[in-house]
Scaffold this active site. Sequence first.
Site, short mmCIF file in Angstrom:
data_model
loop_
_atom_site.label_atom_id
_atom_site.label_comp_id
_atom_site.label_asym_id
_atom_site.label_seq_id
_atom_site.Cartn_x
_atom_site.Cartn_y
_atom_site.Cartn_z
N HIS A 123 2.75 -5.40 -5.72
CA HIS A 123 3.58 -5.89 -4.62
C HIS A 123 2.78 -6.95 -3.86
CE1 HIS A 123 5.65 -5.66 -0.69
NE2 HIS A 123 6.66 -5.08 -1.32
N ASP A 200 -2.26 1.90 -4.00
CA ASP A 200 -1.00 1.66 -3.30
C ASP A 200 -0.04 2.76 -3.72
OD1 ASP A 200 1.53 0.91 -2.50
OD2 ASP A 200 1.43 -1.13 -3.27
N GLN A 203 5.26 3.95 -3.61
CA GLN A 203 6.31 4.54 -4.44
C GLN A 203 5.94 5.92 -4.97
OE1 GLN A 203 9.32 3.16 -4.79
NE2 GLN A 203 8.71 1.36 -3.62
N LYS A 226 9.56 5.65 2.93
CA LYS A 226 9.90 5.91 1.53
C LYS A 226 9.79 7.41 1.21
CE LYS A 226 8.24 1.32 0.21
NZ LYS A 226 9.51 0.61 0.00
N CYS A 364 9.51 -8.50 -4.00
CA CYS A 364 8.16 -8.80 -3.49
C CYS A 364 7.11 -8.69 -4.60
CB CYS A 364 7.79 -7.90 -2.32
SG CYS A 364 8.76 -8.22 -0.84
#
Length: 407
Positions: A123, A200, A203, A226, A364
């Site tokens: 991202h 990261d 998700q 999220k 993104c």
Amino acid sequence: MSLNIEKIRSMFPVLHQEVHGRPLIYFDNAATTQKPKSVIDALSRYYEFDNANIHRGAHALADRATRYFENTRESIRDFINAREEAEIIFTKGTTESINLVAATFGRKFIHKGDEILISTMEHHSNIVPWQMLCEEKEAILKVIPITEEGEIIWESFLQLLTEKTKLVSIVHASNALGTINPIKNIVAKAHEVGAKVLIDGAQSTSHLDINVQELDCDFLAFSAHKLYGPTGLGVLYGKREVLEIMPPYQGGGEMIKEVSFENTTFNEIPFKFEAGTPNIGDVIAFKKSLDFIKEIGKSDIKSHEDDLLQYAANGLNEIKGFIPVGTAKEKVSVISFNIQGMHPFDVGMMLDAKGIAVRTGHHCTQPLMQRFGLEGTVRASFAVYNSKSEIDQLVESVARIAKIKNK
């Protein structure tokens, strides 16, 4: 265990509405998940009954607000199995968490000629901060290539990883492809050359069991919104031994022990990185999101989402003109695709007209789209409150759209 999807759906007020005269089907969960009423009520309750600044007040409201705020920190510690609450830092989101590491660890420990390693599927928030740091420090940003299926090329990763690598910053699960990366193996190899690893987890935290001690990562960044929680709130996990040697991110109240015009001494972690009045109400409400996930069970959530993913893939792949983008063996519940001869935005608008919310564009991840020679994709992403009957409607709608263009 089979989940009672209707009961779960009843907890989410936003799902029970019509869009363009049709019942809402919400398949934009990779962008943000919807919020259960327990989260909404907790946020309202804070402002109705407990509104006060935390940590510094001696009165009852301040005491309650502080206790509820720190209860959320403990819930997060448990959620990712961190060793202690002090390793949990509140931020505005995954983006700020990554920027915090770049601005503190990066500025102190990255020097001229050092290398930072990311992947093609990152991202923008896990690309741009490192580009800025490398420009400032005259360091080198290297990129791990991926296959046509959207998986990291392991041999290339091993070749790029050298004694010059000081940091590997990599996505756990791709927001654009759904690919799950082999994080534990990546961390182990990076540590062999003395590099730190930032994950990261924007998700992955909503789909996968996360155990930071087992993964042995140095940092993990993720966002509340999220995870069925409020927007504008994120978390940075860091190992104590790394956080303690990092300078503060911002100066101000709360992050200090003593201030004079001659000198300032900084607070202990995590408060050293939490300058000013935080997002108190949303932090308190976020605990209800974690309670919701814990009550249903991560394994049952994952099983349901995996089932939805396979069911959707089976149906969509039968459609003439359907082009899947990202077919990794290990995926979270994300399907990116295009329809032959159609712009993804047009497909998205046609689906919206039928009440189906998907995401269109580059998500993104422009360098990733360039890797595949695409302007963008249509992305359908599934959560625990989605059902097979909703997917049936998605498949039927996509088939009709594809038939218009590919007669």
